[in-house]
Motif scaffolding. Sequence first.
Motif, short mmCIF file in Angstrom:
data_model
loop_
_atom_site.label_atom_id
_atom_site.label_comp_id
_atom_site.label_asym_id
_atom_site.label_seq_id
_atom_site.Cartn_x
_atom_site.Cartn_y
_atom_site.Cartn_z
N LEU A 41 0.83 -1.21 0.00
CA LEU A 41 0.00 0.00 0.00
C LEU A 41 0.87 1.26 0.00
O LEU A 41 0.53 2.25 -0.66
N ALA A 42 1.98 1.23 0.73
CA ALA A 42 2.86 2.40 0.77
C ALA A 42 3.47 2.65 -0.60
O ALA A 42 3.60 3.81 -1.03
N GLY A 47 3.02 10.30 -3.52
CA GLY A 47 3.82 11.22 -2.72
C GLY A 47 4.02 12.57 -3.38
O GLY A 47 5.01 13.27 -3.12
N THR A 48 3.08 12.98 -4.25
CA THR A 48 3.23 14.26 -4.96
C THR A 48 2.47 15.40 -4.29
O THR A 48 2.34 16.48 -4.86
N ARG A 93 4.74 17.98 1.95
CA ARG A 93 5.78 18.19 0.94
C ARG A 93 5.95 16.88 0.16
O ARG A 93 5.69 15.81 0.71
N PRO A 94 6.41 16.95 -1.09
CA PRO A 94 6.64 15.71 -1.84
C PRO A 94 7.62 14.80 -1.10
O PRO A 94 8.63 15.26 -0.57
N ARG A 95 7.29 13.51 -1.05
CA ARG A 95 8.17 12.56 -0.38
C ARG A 95 7.95 11.16 -0.96
O ARG A 95 6.93 10.90 -1.61
#
Length: 209
Positions: A41-42, A47-48, A93-95
Amino acid sequence: MEIAVLDINGKETGRKANLSSDVFAIEPNNHAVYLDVKQYLANQRQGTHKSKERAEISGSTRKIKKQKGTGTARAGSIKSGVFRGGGRMFGPRPRNYSMKLNKNLKRLARRSALSMKANEKSIVVLEDFKFDTPKTKNFTNILKALDLQNKKALFVLGDSNNNVYLSSRNLKGSEVITSSELSTYKILNANQVILLEGALEGIETNLSK
């Protein structure tokens, strides 16, 4: 353990498939299953996500009121997060959310998931079949024969078959994958796991290493 092999009409063929006890009859490791599902799932997350912070907001940089004597809190910028239209404080934040697991743990998780399904009698072994052309009706007939119209069904093929895949693509509750694409999440997410005879050897080889 032995299980009857069915044909596409839902009838027994008279043959038995021998499911390896090392893959389909182990004591499930719940923590390994949890970690593998968590990783799956992760890894789906893009992450955008991003919100504008104080330094990225367009606006005046002047001090909006004098420091003292107003009777209110100090304020130095209209771009502060406490004001409407200001930057967001501690925003996303993107990550990269992806995580890694070692291969042995992932194999253990998949064996555990298959053992859970076998214990629930939610595994069906189906003889290999092919479609000459992509046709949703053909795949729907198989679902009806196996009484899977209103259930989440995961079909596991030995080799990629584009016609079978395309025939199932429009059906919301069904998914067709190959044995190499098998994941703990997909196994647990299905009400019924349908293994084609040609997929058994690949599954047992991949998960018995």
